[in-house]
Design a protein around this motif. Structure first.
Motif, PDB file in Angstrom:
ATOM      1  N   HIS A  13       0.779  -1.235   0.000  1.00 25.67           N
ATOM      2  CA  HIS A  13       0.000   0.000   0.000  1.00 25.67           C
ATOM      3  C   HIS A  13       0.815   1.292   0.000  1.00 25.67           C
ATOM      4  O   HIS A  13       0.279   2.349  -0.289  1.00 25.67           O
ATOM      5  N   ASP A  14       2.101   1.240   0.283  1.00 28.43           N
ATOM      6  CA  ASP A  14       2.857   2.493   0.352  1.00 28.43           C
ATOM      7  C   ASP A  14       3.615   2.821  -0.932  1.00 28.43           C
ATOM      8  O   ASP A  14       4.304   3.829  -1.013  1.00 28.43           O
ATOM      9  N   ARG A  15       3.492   1.970  -1.965  1.00 30.87           N
ATOM     10  CA  ARG A  15       4.147   2.254  -3.242  1.00 30.87           C
ATOM     11  C   ARG A  15       3.139   2.216  -4.381  1.00 30.87           C
ATOM     12  O   ARG A  15       2.182   1.452  -4.358  1.00 30.87           O
ATOM     13  N   TRP A  16       3.381   3.036  -5.386  1.00 40.11           N
ATOM     14  CA  TRP A  16       2.588   3.008  -6.606  1.00 40.11           C
ATOM     15  C   TRP A  16       3.191   1.945  -7.513  1.00 40.11           C
ATOM     16  O   TRP A  16       4.407   1.839  -7.644  1.00 40.11           O
ATOM     17  N   THR A  17       2.338   1.175  -8.150  1.00 44.92           N
ATOM     18  CA  THR A  17       2.807   0.115  -9.024  1.00 44.92           C
ATOM     19  C   THR A  17       1.882  -0.024 -10.235  1.00 44.92           C
ATOM     20  O   THR A  17       0.923   0.739 -10.383  1.00 44.92           O
ATOM     21  N   LEU A  18       2.189  -0.982 -11.076  1.00 43.84           N
ATOM     22  CA  LEU A  18       1.353  -1.275 -12.240  1.00 43.84           C
ATOM     23  C   LEU A  18       0.307  -2.312 -11.858  1.00 43.84           C
ATOM     24  O   LEU A  18       0.595  -3.230 -11.094  1.00 43.84           O
ATOM     25  N   PRO A  19      -0.900  -2.179 -12.382  1.00 47.97           N
ATOM     26  CA  PRO A  19      -1.920  -3.188 -12.086  1.00 47.97           C
ATOM     27  C   PRO A  19      -1.580  -4.514 -12.758  1.00 47.97           C
ATOM     28  O   PRO A  19      -0.881  -4.548 -13.769  1.00 47.97           O
ATOM     29  N   GLY A  20      -2.084  -5.585 -12.174  1.00 48.11           N
ATOM     30  CA  GLY A  20      -1.872  -6.905 -12.757  1.00 48.11           C
ATOM     31  C   GLY A  20      -1.994  -7.999 -11.732  1.00 48.11           C
ATOM     32  O   GLY A  20      -2.482  -7.785 -10.622  1.00 48.11           O
ATOM     33  N   GLY A  21      -1.521  -9.180 -12.098  1.00 47.60           N
ATOM     34  CA  GLY A  21      -1.592 -10.328 -11.206  1.00 47.60           C
ATOM     35  C   GLY A  21      -1.058 -11.566 -11.881  1.00 47.60           C
ATOM     36  O   GLY A  21      -0.381 -11.483 -12.894  1.00 47.60           O
ATOM     37  N   GLY A  22      -1.379 -12.709 -11.324  1.00 44.85           N
ATOM     38  CA  GLY A  22      -0.872 -13.973 -11.842  1.00 44.85           C
ATOM     39  C   GLY A  22      -1.874 -14.700 -12.711  1.00 44.85           C
ATOM     40  O   GLY A  22      -3.072 -14.478 -12.614  1.00 44.85           O
ATOM     41  N   PRO A  23      -1.360 -15.604 -13.545  1.00 43.39           N
ATOM     42  CA  PRO A  23      -2.247 -16.368 -14.421  1.00 43.39           C
ATOM     43  C   PRO A  23      -2.910 -17.526 -13.680  1.00 43.39           C
ATOM     44  O   PRO A  23      -2.377 -18.056 -12.714  1.00 43.39           O
ATOM     45  N   LYS A  24      -4.084 -17.877 -14.149  1.00 39.99           N
ATOM     46  CA  LYS A  24      -4.751 -19.091 -13.663  1.00 39.99           C
ATOM     47  C   LYS A  24      -4.203 -20.262 -14.467  1.00 39.99           C
ATOM     48  O   LYS A  24      -3.597 -20.078 -15.528  1.00 39.99           O
ATOM     49  N   SER A  25      -4.419 -21.454 -13.983  1.00 42.17           N
ATOM     50  CA  SER A  25      -3.932 -22.657 -14.652  1.00 42.17           C
ATOM     51  C   SER A  25      -4.408 -22.707 -16.104  1.00 42.17           C
ATOM     52  O   SER A  25      -5.604 -22.561 -16.365  1.00 42.17           O
ATOM     53  N   GLY A  26      -3.482 -22.892 -17.020  1.00 44.79           N
ATOM     54  CA  GLY A  26      -3.809 -23.003 -18.441  1.00 44.79           C
ATOM     55  C   GLY A  26      -4.052 -21.685 -19.155  1.00 44.79           C
ATOM     56  O   GLY A  26      -4.318 -21.668 -20.357  1.00 44.79           O
ATOM     57  N   GLU A  27      -3.971 -20.577 -18.449  1.00 47.53           N
ATOM     58  CA  GLU A  27      -4.247 -19.263 -19.033  1.00 47.53           C
ATOM     59  C   GLU A  27      -2.976 -18.685 -19.651  1.00 47.53           C
ATOM     60  O   GLU A  27      -1.912 -18.714 -19.048  1.00 47.53           O
ATOM     61  N   ARG A  28      -3.092 -18.169 -20.865  1.00 47.96           N
ATOM     62  CA  ARG A  28      -1.960 -17.473 -21.488  1.00 47.96           C
ATOM     63  C   ARG A  28      -1.714 -16.168 -20.748  1.00 47.96           C
ATOM     64  O   ARG A  28      -2.640 -15.595 -20.172  1.00 47.96           O
ATOM     65  N   TYR A  29      -0.483 -15.685 -20.767  1.00 47.47           N
ATOM     66  CA  TYR A  29      -0.125 -14.473 -20.023  1.00 47.47           C
ATOM     67  C   TYR A  29      -0.953 -13.264 -20.462  1.00 47.47           C
ATOM     68  O   TYR A  29      -1.410 -12.493 -19.636  1.00 47.47           O
ATOM     69  N   VAL A  30      -1.159 -13.106 -21.754  1.00 43.79           N
ATOM     70  CA  VAL A  30      -1.929 -11.957 -22.230  1.00 43.79           C
ATOM     71  C   VAL A  30      -3.399 -12.074 -21.791  1.00 43.79           C
ATOM     72  O   VAL A  30      -4.044 -11.068 -21.504  1.00 43.79           O
ATOM     73  N   GLU A  31      -3.916 -13.287 -21.718  1.00 43.25           N
ATOM     74  CA  GLU A  31      -5.277 -13.488 -21.213  1.00 43.25           C
ATOM     75  C   GLU A  31      -5.336 -13.143 -19.722  1.00 43.25           C
ATOM     76  O   GLU A  31      -6.313 -12.560 -19.255  1.00 43.25           O
ATOM     77  N   ALA A  32      -4.265 -13.477 -19.001  1.00 42.50           N
ATOM     78  CA  ALA A  32      -4.221 -13.193 -17.565  1.00 42.50           C
ATOM     79  C   ALA A  32      -4.240 -11.698 -17.297  1.00 42.50           C
ATOM     80  O   ALA A  32      -4.977 -11.231 -16.423  1.00 42.50           O
ATOM     81  N   ILE A  33      -3.460 -10.928 -18.040  1.00 44.38           N
ATOM     82  CA  ILE A  33      -3.423  -9.482 -17.775  1.00 44.38           C
ATOM     83  C   ILE A  33      -4.756  -8.848 -18.156  1.00 44.38           C
ATOM     84  O   ILE A  33      -5.250  -7.966 -17.446  1.00 44.38           O
ATOM     85  N   ALA A  34      -5.371  -9.298 -19.240  1.00 40.31           N
ATOM     86  CA  ALA A  34      -6.679  -8.758 -19.624  1.00 40.31           C
ATOM     87  C   ALA A  34      -7.715  -9.064 -18.540  1.00 40.31           C
ATOM     88  O   ALA A  34      -8.511  -8.196 -18.155  1.00 40.31           O
ATOM     89  N   ARG A  35      -7.697 -10.282 -18.013  1.00 41.25           N
ATOM     90  CA  ARG A  35      -8.636 -10.667 -16.952  1.00 41.25           C
ATOM     91  C   ARG A  35      -8.377  -9.878 -15.673  1.00 41.25           C
ATOM     92  O   ARG A  35      -9.305  -9.370 -15.041  1.00 41.25           O
ATOM     93  N   GLU A  36      -7.115  -9.747 -15.282  1.00 46.89           N
ATOM     94  CA  GLU A  36      -6.777  -9.021 -14.058  1.00 46.89           C
ATOM     95  C   GLU A  36      -7.232  -7.559 -14.124  1.00 46.89           C
ATOM     96  O   GLU A  36      -7.755  -7.027 -13.142  1.00 46.89           O
ATOM     97  N   LEU A  37      -7.044  -6.900 -15.260  1.00 46.65           N
ATOM     98  CA  LEU A  37      -7.474  -5.497 -15.381  1.00 46.65           C
ATOM     99  C   LEU A  37      -8.989  -5.381 -15.299  1.00 46.65           C
ATOM    100  O   LEU A  37      -9.511  -4.426 -14.723  1.00 46.65           O
ATOM    101  N   ASP A  38      -9.684  -6.366 -15.852  1.00 47.03           N
ATOM    102  CA  ASP A  38     -11.141  -6.372 -15.751  1.00 47.03           C
ATOM    103  C   ASP A  38     -11.568  -6.580 -14.299  1.00 47.03           C
ATOM    104  O   ASP A  38     -12.407  -5.845 -13.777  1.00 47.03           O
ATOM    105  N   GLU A  39     -10.960  -7.549 -13.618  1.00 47.51           N
ATOM    106  CA  GLU A  39     -11.325  -7.838 -12.235  1.00 47.51           C
ATOM    107  C   GLU A  39     -10.952  -6.718 -11.265  1.00 47.51           C
ATOM    108  O   GLU A  39     -11.724  -6.391 -10.372  1.00 47.51           O
TER     109      GLU A  39
END
Length: 142
Positions: free
Chosen positions: A32-58
């Motif tokens: 909480h004390d630093r600014w960062t880029l949004p994102g997260g980790g992939p779910k099983s079987g998820e491509r990395y680009v699908e993971a970032i698109a899902r994380e930004l939506d969530e």
């Protein structure tokens, strides 16, 4: 007796989101004390680009097709000083009318900052991604 097993930490996806000469940064619950880029980790079987698109939506209610995400760079965990690699994508929303950002319970705050005047207390991945995009001319210059 239960054995404690440690799951290998895989890479985490991050997105440098640009709107003209602004970038969207977040402060999250975990750091909480630093600014960062949004994102997260992939779910099983998820491509990395699908993971970032899902994380930004969530996390921010930003819905964009995977085709709009440009691979930026994979930063090694030693480069970012964290326990896992960061795979960064660039998302240019300059040609998009911005809609309201809705924060999930993982995000404390999200704000647009000038690429030329980022805030204090940045995570290293933000600095690296901004440097990479500046060198590679990713930004839309009106």
């Amino acid at each position: 007796m239960y054995a404690i097993t440690r799951r290998k930490r895989g890479p985490r996806m991050r997105a440098l989101i640009a709107w003209n000469d602004m970038v969207l940064l977040v402060r999250n619950v975990a750091d909480h004390d630093r600014w960062t880029l949004p994102g997260g980790g992939p779910k099983s079987g998820e491509r990395y680009v699908e993971a970032i698109a899902r994380e930004l939506d969530e996390e921010l209610a930003i819905r964009q097709p995977t085709a709009k995400f440009q691979f930026l760079k994979c930063y090694d965990k030693t480069e970012v000083g964290e326990p896992y690699d960061k795979i960064c994508y660039f998302l240019d929303l300059s040609e998009t009318q911005l809609s309201k950002i809705t924060l999930s319970n993982e995000i404390l705050e999200a704000r647009w900052f000038s690429i030329h005047q980022p805030p204090q207390r940045l995570s290293s991945v933000v600095e690296l991604a901004i440097r990479t995009t500046s060198q590679d001319s990713f930004y839309h210059n009106p």
